[in-house]
Design a protein around this motif. Structure first.
Motif, short mmCIF file in Angstrom:
data_model
loop_
_atom_site.label_atom_id
_atom_site.label_comp_id
_atom_site.label_asym_id
_atom_site.label_seq_id
_atom_site.Cartn_x
_atom_site.Cartn_y
_atom_site.Cartn_z
N GLY A 328 0.81 -1.21 0.00
CA GLY A 328 0.00 0.00 0.00
C GLY A 328 0.84 1.26 0.00
O GLY A 328 0.59 2.19 -0.78
N LEU A 329 1.86 1.31 0.87
CA LEU A 329 2.71 2.49 0.93
C LEU A 329 3.50 2.67 -0.37
O LEU A 329 3.64 3.79 -0.87
CB LEU A 329 3.67 2.38 2.12
N THR A 330 4.00 1.56 -0.92
CA THR A 330 4.72 1.66 -2.20
C THR A 330 3.80 2.14 -3.31
O THR A 330 4.19 2.94 -4.15
CB THR A 330 5.32 0.28 -2.57
N TRP A 331 2.57 1.66 -3.28
CA TRP A 331 1.61 2.03 -4.32
C TRP A 331 1.29 3.52 -4.26
O TRP A 331 1.18 4.17 -5.30
CB TRP A 331 0.34 1.20 -4.14
N PHE A 332 1.18 4.09 -3.07
CA PHE A 332 0.91 5.53 -2.94
C PHE A 332 2.09 6.35 -3.47
O PHE A 332 1.90 7.41 -4.08
CB PHE A 332 0.62 5.89 -1.49
N VAL A 333 3.31 5.87 -3.24
CA VAL A 333 4.48 6.57 -3.79
C VAL A 333 4.45 6.54 -5.31
O VAL A 333 4.72 7.55 -5.99
CB VAL A 333 5.78 5.93 -3.26
N VAL A 334 4.11 5.38 -5.87
CA VAL A 334 4.06 5.25 -7.33
C VAL A 334 2.94 6.11 -7.92
O VAL A 334 3.08 6.66 -9.01
CB VAL A 334 3.89 3.77 -7.73
#
Length: 388
Positions: A328-334
């Motif tokens: 989830g956190l990686t997806w928000f960065v992307v």
């Protein structure tokens, strides 16, 4: 941060449903890649010419596209480059019918005709040092006289200073920009102000990729993706067991095919950064899968005699919070890269945007069920041999 605390989801109970959905998604992607639009290769792989332009005013992409398409050379792609206030564009044109050739000159000429109605011998933002220096040598605004070589030695440092200023600013907007160049004599500054044309845009860079080089890059990019998949299979095979390696490779193939299908569906070009995104996706998905498999191996040692399906469910529940938080956190960065990163890395971010979702799904619902089925099949084969 604790979420999904003490969950007891029976992931393996619906393994055939999850695998069926994955097969349907893979089939749809393969249809898009073969029968449907297919992959749209960019200049890096199809061959072509790329020029980088900076405009004085906000550029109109439709005018640029029309001017270049009138050349009837090849497909035109336009991307913004840098911040919107920079007014910089990457303009790509594929080589027609896989022909060799550098089409930067006709592309610039077509845009010059479209945007610059006024014509002059000296074009401050489009010409190089030799052309501008020769024009000054012929005009001799400082009345140096003497030989051509002597005049070239006199005017060339001034031309180099002009080009250095153009390089730093990206564009010389008018005679006012010459006032800040201390190396220019008063005569040269006056002559250029009256006789040179600055135009509406400047050429920052021009690159060309031949079709043969593009085909070679296609082959190397394909090898890079395939070798990465095989490498992950071997790594997980040795770290765990063959069934887990098979589960991981099936999940990675699923992730890659889905990402390629999404690229085909949206008509995005495949370029070198796209391959980098696919390799990043392979590494990210493998990391998620390894974490789950490592917990399964731990639970097998702790819960001896327990059915493997139950052990896998327990391991998946214990790693669920970590999987969701990390993805989830990686997806928000992307998402931030996708929305605000600009056109140049937009496709890179798009691949990761799709890949993180399917990669998280595949680690739970594809890699683990395939490992379970493969483990059961191997165990059944061993049991048959023992009975014989």
């Amino acid at each position: 941060m604790r979420i999904f605390h003490n969950t007891n989801i029976r992931f393996m109970r619906f393994k055939w449903l999850w695998l069926g959905g994955a097969l349907a998604a893979i089939a749809a992607s393969l249809l898009l890649l073969t029968v449907g639009p297919g992959l749209k290769l960019g200049v890096d792989f199809a061959g072509g010419t790329q020029i980088t332009l900076k405009f004085k005013q906000e550029p109109d992409p439709s005018r640029i596209r029309k001017a270049l398409e009138d050349l009837r050379i090849g497909t035109v792609t336009i991307q913004r480059f840098g911040d919107p206030g920079d007014r910089e564009l990457l303009v790509r044109m594929q080589n027609p019918k896989q022909e060799e050739g550098d089409f930067a000159a006709p592309m610039v000429a077509a845009l010059d005709k479209e945007f610059n109605k006024e014509q002059a011998a000296i074009r401050m933002n489009l010409q190089g040092a030799e052309v501008i220096a020769n024009a000054l040598v012929d005009a001799d605004p400082d009345s140096i006289g003497g030989t051509v070589g002597g005049r070239q030695a006199y005017y060339r440092p001034m031309v180099d200073a002009i080009l250095e200023s153009r390089k730093q600013k990206g564009l010389l907007e008018g005679p006012g920009d010459l006032a800040g160049i201390a190396q220019l004599s008063a005569g040269v500054r006056t002559y250029l102000s009256q006789n040179a044309h600055f135009g509406e845009f400047s050429l920052l860079a021009a690159d060309n990729v031949g079709p043969l080089v593009g085909k070679d890059l296609q082959k190397k990019a394909t090898y890079a993706v395939l070798f990465s998949l095989v490498g992950m299979l071997v790594y997980i095979w040795f770290r765990f067991q063959l069934p887990y390696g098979l589960g991981a490779i099936v999940a990675l193939a699923h992730d890659t095919i889905i990402a390629l299908g999404a690229l085909s569906l949206t008509g995005r070009e495949i370029e070198i950064p796209t391959i980098a995104a696919l390799l990043t996706l392979v590494g990210y998905s493998t990391n998620d899968t390894v974490v789950i498999f490592d917990r399964i191996r731990e639970r097998i040692k702790l819960d001896r005699g327990k059915p493997l399906e139950a052990v896998m469910d327990l391991a998946l529940n214990q790693t669920l919070a970590r999987t969701v938080i990390t993805s989830g956190l990686t997806w928000f960065v992307v998402i931030s890269l996708f929305l605000f990163g600009g056109d140049v890395i937009n496709t890179f971010a798009f691949v990761l945007l799709i890949g993180i979702v399917v990669g998280t799904y595949s680690s739970i619902y594809i890699a683990t069920p395939v490992a379970l089925l493969a483990s059961n099949w191997i165990e059944n084969r061993r049991a048959l041999k023992r009975r014989r």
